[in-house]
Design a protein around this motif. Structure first.
Motif, PDB file in Angstrom:
ATOM      1  N   ARG A 107      35.580  26.498  76.321  1.00 48.87           N
ATOM      2  CA  ARG A 107      34.821  25.400  75.712  1.00 48.87           C
ATOM      3  C   ARG A 107      33.546  25.907  75.058  1.00 48.87           C
ATOM      4  O   ARG A 107      32.931  25.201  74.272  1.00 48.87           O
ATOM      5  CB  ARG A 107      34.454  24.370  76.781  1.00 48.87           C
ATOM      6  N   LEU A 108      33.113  27.112  75.388  1.00 47.00           N
ATOM      7  CA  LEU A 108      31.898  27.668  74.796  1.00 47.00           C
ATOM      8  C   LEU A 108      32.246  28.291  73.442  1.00 47.00           C
ATOM      9  O   LEU A 108      33.359  28.747  73.229  1.00 47.00           O
ATOM     10  CB  LEU A 108      31.272  28.709  75.726  1.00 47.00           C
ATOM     11  N   LYS A 109      31.270  28.314  72.549  1.00 48.02           N
ATOM     12  CA  LYS A 109      31.594  28.676  71.163  1.00 48.02           C
ATOM     13  C   LYS A 109      31.062  30.034  70.736  1.00 48.02           C
ATOM     14  O   LYS A 109      31.494  30.581  69.733  1.00 48.02           O
ATOM     15  CB  LYS A 109      31.040  27.606  70.222  1.00 48.02           C
ATOM     16  N   SER A 110      30.107  30.580  71.471  1.00 45.85           N
ATOM     17  CA  SER A 110      29.444  31.800  71.025  1.00 45.85           C
ATOM     18  C   SER A 110      30.432  32.934  70.765  1.00 45.85           C
ATOM     19  O   SER A 110      31.368  33.147  71.523  1.00 45.85           O
ATOM     20  CB  SER A 110      28.438  32.224  72.096  1.00 45.85           C
ATOM     21  N   GLY A 111      30.213  33.653  69.656  1.00 49.06           N
ATOM     22  CA  GLY A 111      31.032  34.824  69.340  1.00 49.06           C
ATOM     23  C   GLY A 111      30.261  36.099  69.614  1.00 49.06           C
ATOM     24  O   GLY A 111      29.178  36.063  70.207  1.00 49.06           O
ATOM     25  N   VAL A 112      30.804  37.233  69.168  1.00 51.01           N
ATOM     26  CA  VAL A 112      30.185  38.522  69.459  1.00 51.01           C
ATOM     27  C   VAL A 112      28.730  38.569  68.977  1.00 51.01           C
ATOM     28  O   VAL A 112      27.819  38.937  69.728  1.00 51.01           O
ATOM     29  CB  VAL A 112      30.964  39.669  68.790  1.00 51.01           C
ATOM     30  N   PHE A 113      28.504  38.176  67.740  1.00 53.34           N
ATOM     31  CA  PHE A 113      27.148  38.284  67.201  1.00 53.34           C
ATOM     32  C   PHE A 113      26.215  37.275  67.857  1.00 53.34           C
ATOM     33  O   PHE A 113      25.052  37.562  68.110  1.00 53.34           O
ATOM     34  CB  PHE A 113      27.171  38.163  65.681  1.00 53.34           C
TER      35      PHE A 113
END
Ligand SMILES: Nc1ncnc2c1ncn2[C@@H]1O[C@H](COP(=O)(O)OP(=O)(O)O)[C@@H](O)[C@H]1O
Ligand SMILES: [Mg+2]
Lengths: 261, 384
Positions: A107-113
């Motif tokens: 459900r979390l959206k954060s990606g690598v960057f």
């Protein structure tokens, strides 16, 4: 009431052993459903089919009007199927909170960057998830254990943590594989109340594998009995309890004859 | 029991600690220069090399320590980074790209190779992955050796003939160096005032900055959505899958990011040396990096930083210089003391595995908890 999950003629064979044999099974919204049966009856294997670990050898599973046979477990988590395990499988070296955060992963959206540079949106998301994990731990009765390693928790607490982790995925269907195994009568009683509470407060259906007849008969809307992978009886607890085939499967034919005399 | 080794950061607190560290980092090269004059042993170049290895080890730590994947051919990504830098800046190729652009391309190319290698192999578990990566680590240097003169034909047509891509085992030299001539114009200085060449003090700072970029990324990732997913995969891949973590994607990310650290470090290393050869990226490099990670403490970013500096400097200064100096004088004039290097690390590994299997500076969460016997392995069907 509408149907949440429907298994149509599902089989799962391991070589020549048919662990689940052309099983039809439905789960309605907001219901508690128990599967009982002797050891080796195929209960856990059915769980593994429903949660995507095994592809059914024949038949199909429909969840929310969607054919899910052949989907991977993580894909099914995303659409609302979560589970616990017969033998506890926590992330041992992670804290209780981190275990729950893993349940929120999809459900979390954060990606690598985002993870590296942590813009405000990511910071907010993490802070919110962190707090939500704390609330879930509180909900299952693990307040104060947030930063303890999963492996350092007592057995009963580990069971609760598994449930918190599963709830964190926001399931519509929660599968509990023998949640009271190894618990004393008091803990079992607590678990019964807790499972009810889950159904009532969290708007989900529960599929339960359970050996403790007291648990099964108290909380189930529907009980299904498996033996050698086949459904031998199904209905409300009181009906199933009286079913001769069930007594036979559990105690053997001779016991049944003795009871009749 | 409190363990001082496990908490190397608790000695000073807050801002003071960082100020002290910054002062030490800035003074270090000048102090080392003085020491070099006193002792006659090369120090700064060895510390530079050690810091490159720290950056590499941070990448490997993501793969091995955080995601729990055994990669025995990690030096291949080091080679890919260095050789990409070589291809982009070797004068004969007529590209001669700027250092500041090339290093990022090298990191990117290494990451892409990480995905190319990972995609088919990360479905494998444990031993299989180790074997495939081992092979990959052998293939890359071999490929580099053989691409000094290659001809490419397609259906009888010659597309490329006798092309010298990597200059074979002679290696690539010279290579691009960071160009600061714009500063010369800016400050109105003489030409060549900012010509860095091989000045070890300049490279010390360049490598410190590189390592800090890598360290910063590793610290942030360790405590993030992706970092948690890596650790979940390490702890129990099947359970992670059931909790909504896609194992293949997550492992690919570990491979790609680990490789990109290696690619960046490889590029800077290549530029510092000014010459690269296939022999620089042998199997031993992969093993040496693995030793750093395991001895320091798998999954511990600060541990790998501190352990890496200690181990690689010990290797470059003590084992390679001081020891031969002591023994080759009169004691054993003929004996190649350097061959004892691997004996040293072998013994070190055994001792650590017996007395401190989690490594010298393990991550906190593993260190402080009591381990009850677990009856179940992390693999296999979830019913057992
Ligand atoms: N991965 C497997 N490979 C082979 N046989 C299996 C496997 N998993 C389960 N079985 C067999 O399938 C049958 C059903 O097992 P299971 O579903 O675990 O039963 P239950 O949970 O009802 O006790 C058993 O005979 C078991 O030995
Ligand atoms: Mg079972």
């Amino acid at each position: 009431m509408s149907i949440l999950l429907e298994a149509q003629g599902v089989s799962k064979a391991f070589g020549r052993l048919v662990a689940v044999d052309t099983l039809d099974y439905t789960i309605e919204d907001n219901s508690i459903n128990s599967i009982i049966g002797p050891n080796g009856a195929g209960k856990t294997t059915f769980f593994n089919v429903v949660t995507g670990y095994y592809k059914p050898t024949t038949g199909k599973v429909v969840f929310n009007q969607r054919n899910i046979s052949g989907s991977r477990p993580n894909q099914l988590t995303r659409i609302g199927i979560a589970r616990t395990f017969q033998t506890i499988r926590l992330f041992n070296n992670l804290t209780a909170r981190e275990n729950v955060l893993i349940g929120m992963h999809h459900r979390l959206k954060s990606g690598v960057f985002g993870d590296i540079f942590r813009p405000p949106a990511v910071r907010r998301e993490e802070a919110k998830a962190y707090e939500e994990a704390g609330q879930l731990l509180d909900y299952v009765g693990l307040k104060g254990y947030e930063e303890h390693a999963a492996k350092s928790l007592p057995y009963g607490h580990q069971r609760r943590l598994e449930i918190a982790r599963a709830l964190a995925t926001q399931p519509k269907l929660l599968l509990l594989d023998e949640p009271t195994a190894g618990m004393n009568p008091n803990e079992t009683q607590d678990m019964i109340l807790f499972i009810r509470k889950l159904r009532d407060e969290r708007n989900l259906s529960i599929l339960l594998i359970e050996h403790d007849m007291k648990v099964v008969m108290t909380i189930s809307d529907k009980v299904t009995v498996l033996d050698y992978g086949k459904k031998i009886s199904e209905g409300q607890p009181a009906e199933v309890q009286k079913d001769e085939r069930v007594i036979e499967a559990y105690l053997g034919r001779r016991a049944l004859e003795m009871l009749k005399k | 029991m409190r363990d001082i080794l496990a908490q190397p950061r608790s000695m000073f607190s807050g801002r003071l600690r960082w100020v002290l560290i910054a002062i030490i980092v800035v003074i270090a090269p000048f102090a080392m220069k003085e020491l070099e004059l006193l002792t006659n042993f090369g120090l700064i170049t060895q510390v530079n090399r050690a810091l490159i290895f720290v950056a590499l080890a941070q990448g490997l730590n993501i793969v091995v320590g955080l995601a729990g994947l055994l990669d025995l051919g990690y030096a291949a990504f080091f080679a890919i980074g260095a050789y990409t830098f070589g291809l982009l800046t070797w004068p004969s190729h007529d590209i001669e790209m700027s250092f500041f652009l090339a290093i990022w391309i090298c990191a990117l190319v290494a990451a892409v190779f990480g995905i190319i290698i990972g995609a088919p192999t990360l479905r494998l578990r444990g031993d299989y992955l180790a074997i495939v990566t081992l092979a990959f680590g052998e293939i890359i240097p071999a490929l580099v050796r053989n691409l000094g003169d290659f001809t490419l034909t397609f259906r009888g047509r010659v597309l490329i003939e006798d092309y010298n891509l990597t200059n074979g085992s002679q290696g690539l030299t010279p290579l691009g160096r960071p160009d600061f001539s714009f500063l010369e114009n800016l400050f109105g200085l003489d030409k060549g005032a900012f010509n860095v060449g091989v000045d070890p003090t300049f490279w010390y700072f360049a490598i410190v900055i590189t390592s800090m970029i890598v360290l910063f990324s590793a610290i942030r990732l360790n405590n993030s959505r992706l970092g948690r997913a890596w650790k979940a995969i390490r702890e129990d891949e099947t359970a992670a899958d059931f909790m909504g973590v896609d194992p293949i994607r997550t492992k690919l990310a570990a491979f790609a990011i680990g490789a990109s650290f290696s690619g960046l470090a490889g590029a800077v290393y290549a530029s510092m040396l000014g010459a690269i050869f296939p022999e620089l990226f042998k199997f031993q490099v992969s093993i040496f990096l693995l030793i750093i990670v395991v001895l320091s403490g798998r999954g511990s970013i600060w541990g790998v930083l501190i352990g890496g500096i200690i181990i690689a400097t010990f290797d470059g200064v003590f084992l390679a210089q001081v020891l031969p100096d002591i023994f080759n004088g009169e004691l054993l004039p003929e004996y190649d003391v350097q061959s004892l290097r691997w004996v040293f690390f072998g013994i070190g590994l055994i001792v650590i595995m017996i007395f401190r299997p989690q490594g010298l500076f393990p991550p906190k969460s593993i260190e402080t908890k009591i381990v009850p016997p677990t009856t179940e392995s992390a693999e296999g069907a979830p019913n057992s």
